[in-house]
Design a protein around this motif. Structure first.
Motif, PDB file in Angstrom:
ATOM      1  N   ASP A  32       0.849  -1.192   0.000  1.00 29.76           N
ATOM      2  CA  ASP A  32       0.000   0.000   0.000  1.00 29.76           C
ATOM      3  C   ASP A  32       0.885   1.242   0.000  1.00 29.76           C
ATOM      4  N   ARG A  35       0.139   0.324 -13.692  1.00 24.67           N
ATOM      5  CA  ARG A  35      -1.032   0.853 -12.989  1.00 24.67           C
ATOM      6  C   ARG A  35      -0.731   1.064 -11.504  1.00 24.67           C
ATOM      7  N   GLN A  36       0.045   0.160 -10.910  1.00 21.28           N
ATOM      8  CA  GLN A  36       0.415   0.328  -9.499  1.00 21.28           C
ATOM      9  C   GLN A  36       1.354   1.532  -9.339  1.00 21.28           C
ATOM     10  N   ARG A  73      -0.772   4.442  -9.221  1.00 23.28           N
ATOM     11  CA  ARG A  73      -1.432   4.528  -7.909  1.00 23.28           C
ATOM     12  C   ARG A  73      -0.511   5.197  -6.901  1.00 23.28           C
ATOM     13  N   TYR A  74       0.773   4.829  -6.936  1.00 25.28           N
ATOM     14  CA  TYR A  74       1.753   5.449  -6.040  1.00 25.28           C
ATOM     15  C   TYR A  74       1.865   6.943  -6.321  1.00 25.28           C
ATOM     16  N   ARG A  82      -0.298   9.028  -7.746  1.00 26.51           N
ATOM     17  CA  ARG A  82      -1.508   9.778  -7.365  1.00 26.51           C
ATOM     18  C   ARG A  82      -1.669   9.857  -5.848  1.00 26.51           C
ATOM     19  N   THR A  83      -1.262   8.800  -5.149  1.00 21.90           N
ATOM     20  CA  THR A  83      -1.426   8.769  -3.692  1.00 21.90           C
ATOM     21  C   THR A  83      -0.385   9.627  -2.995  1.00 21.90           C
ATOM     22  N   CYS A  91      -0.619   9.661 -16.413  1.00 26.62           N
ATOM     23  CA  CYS A  91      -0.827   9.880 -14.980  1.00 26.62           C
ATOM     24  C   CYS A  91       0.015  11.051 -14.475  1.00 26.62           C
TER      25      CYS A  91
END
Length: 201
Positions: free
Chosen positions: A28, A65-66, A69-70, A72-73, A99
């Motif tokens: 996460d 994609r992961q 995610r990193y 954007r987070t 992204c």
């Protein structure tokens, strides 16, 4: 789990610290909140000219994609990525680039030769630098060159890289199969051991 990569990373961290060894897809990104730099080095085999008929895999897309995610987070100030040059034509890179731009980054990417920056190998790589502080990244100036000048040192060769180790290396010997492939005039003058060849004396 202990891995060689983890051991080397720990030894080379001047300020101490440790490394997490885990499946990137399972981690996460929120546990890394507050970081200023995020570097991704996706696996390159499916984009390398060394692998014939290679195609982008579902895993490649999942890793991209992961990575998004990193980004954007965490929204780190800097994002770096390294891969082979053909990666720039992949769907994975398209996803990451989209992204980055969507998240407010200025992006620069170039085909750089590692030897031009002091690494003792002429390996070319796609290097990405993205910044979220409004500054557009610029291609880094080379520090080394095949033909040195007032701005660049000479390329480092493999011997330069291990020069400090040479005095401590064991003596090397030709294997029998190597000697068998050499022309006779060479094997008659080489100093070898008891493999049945002339000792050169």
């Amino acid at each position: 789990p202990e891995t060689w990569a983890r051991v080397v990373a720990r030894v080379n961290r001047a300020n101490g610290g440790d490394c997490i060894t885990a499946d990137f897809l399972d981690v996460d990104p929120r546990q890394f909140a507050g970081i200023e730099m995020f570097q991704a080095s996706p696996p390159c085999p499916n984009f390398s000219t060394a692998k014939a008929h290679a195609t982008e895999s579902p895993l490649d897309i999942a890793l991209a994609r992961q990575t998004c995610r990193y980004i954007r987070t965490l929204k780190p100030k800097f994002f770096l990525l390294e891969n082979v040059w053909l990666y720039r034509k992949s769907e994975s890179w398209r996803l990451i680039l989209h992204c980055l731009k969507q998240t407010g980054y200025k992006v620069g990417f170039w085909r750089l030769c590692a030897a031009d920056y002091g690494t003792p190998q002429t390996r070319h790589r796609m290097i990405v630098v993205a910044r979220r502080d409004g500054i557009r990244p610029h291609k880094p100036f080379p520090t080394h060159a095949k033909t040195p000048d007032m701005f660049c040192q000479r390329w480092n060769g493999w011997l330069d890289a291990i020069a400090d180790l040479v005095p401590f290396l064991p003596d090397s010997e030709f294997a029998a199969w190597q000697l068998a492939r050499l022309p006779k005039e060479f094997t008659e003058t080489l100093l070898v051991d008891s493999a049945g060849y002339p000792d050169g004396s």
